[in-house]
Design a protein around this motif. Sequence first.
Motif: not given
Length: 369
Positions: A147-162
């Motif tokens: 589907r056209g030009v794929e646009r991606l981004a990098s972001r600092r990952s976070t995970w949550k734990l209860n």
Amino acid sequence: MTAEHSPQPCRDSGAFQFQAAGSDLQLKPYLLEDATPTGAQIAAVLGFRPNQQVTVLHWFGTTLEDVRPDEVVDIRDGMARFIVAESDGAWRLAMDGQRLDWLARHISVSTLRQLTNIPSEFGIYLEHEDEPDELLDEGYRLDLQARGVERLASRRSTWKLNVQGEILTLHAPTIIVREALTQAGFNPDQGWHIYLKIEGQPKEVVGLDTLVDLRRPGIEKLRLTPKDVINGEGPSTLARAFSVLNIDEAFLDAKFPGWEAVLEGGRQWLLLPNHELPPGYSAQVVQLALELPPTYPATQIDMFYLFPGVTLSTGAQIPATEASAEIRGQSFQRWSRHRTAAGPWRTGHDNVKTHLALVDSALQKEVQL
């Protein structure tokens, strides 16, 4: 596909060096006497023939650009890098706003990370216009023709734990149980039964040195129950003032290891510690009490009781919770919730477990989950 006869790189003081790799991104040094070769010359140095369909990509710091066979590039600084492979064209995507041309219709997230030098602590997201952006697994293969030009981004990952109602936000996908307890404000050496709750699965018993991988699907929480306390007179014991059904005992041992059966004023109470409430209440963890009639299970369990009593997190009172019952000197809030004719108590089928399903349903209803 790689060339059939790739030459070994050689050294010549009168030549200009560059690096090149195939789609495996394994760079090797090569030499050319021409400081401004064409894409066709670079492909020839790597052993490709003129009649082969070859794609040459100029690999800058974090970007890729297609080099046409007759297009000239400058390799005089000795730092030029290229990716060269047999291919029938180049496909385009955008990574963090930078254009990338790739020599195949598909590319894996791990390859994309290496091409653009994105650190492992950053996740790679596929951007969507009308829905939340999608975090991609390392092995995910993007279809660049879909589907056209794929646009991606990098972001600092976070995970949550209860951890027993305390929400940790973590920047690494794994954590040792001991560290999780410490970050949540619990003394790991106090002595705990520790359980890992995973959606749709039985609770797992874990130890302080267990590594929890937060990328594992369905991880919900770590639940803690104090182990028996030992004083100078010997070990304390949990109250078991009356017997319960075998099916109830097995369920309570698995889900509420610290449960107690208490007689108070001629009434039979099951006390269930560390019962977690859905978001939206003034407390996250309470003690839950159920009154078992003397003729249970022929007679239904009715209503339930919470200590401490709760309100909605907005401060609003909850209807039909004004009454209370005193158990062991503590005032438990009574939730007057009853079965209807559409869902009557079924002797031989209903028990503590099925009644707790109604309890959870009533708790969720008040916060409209």
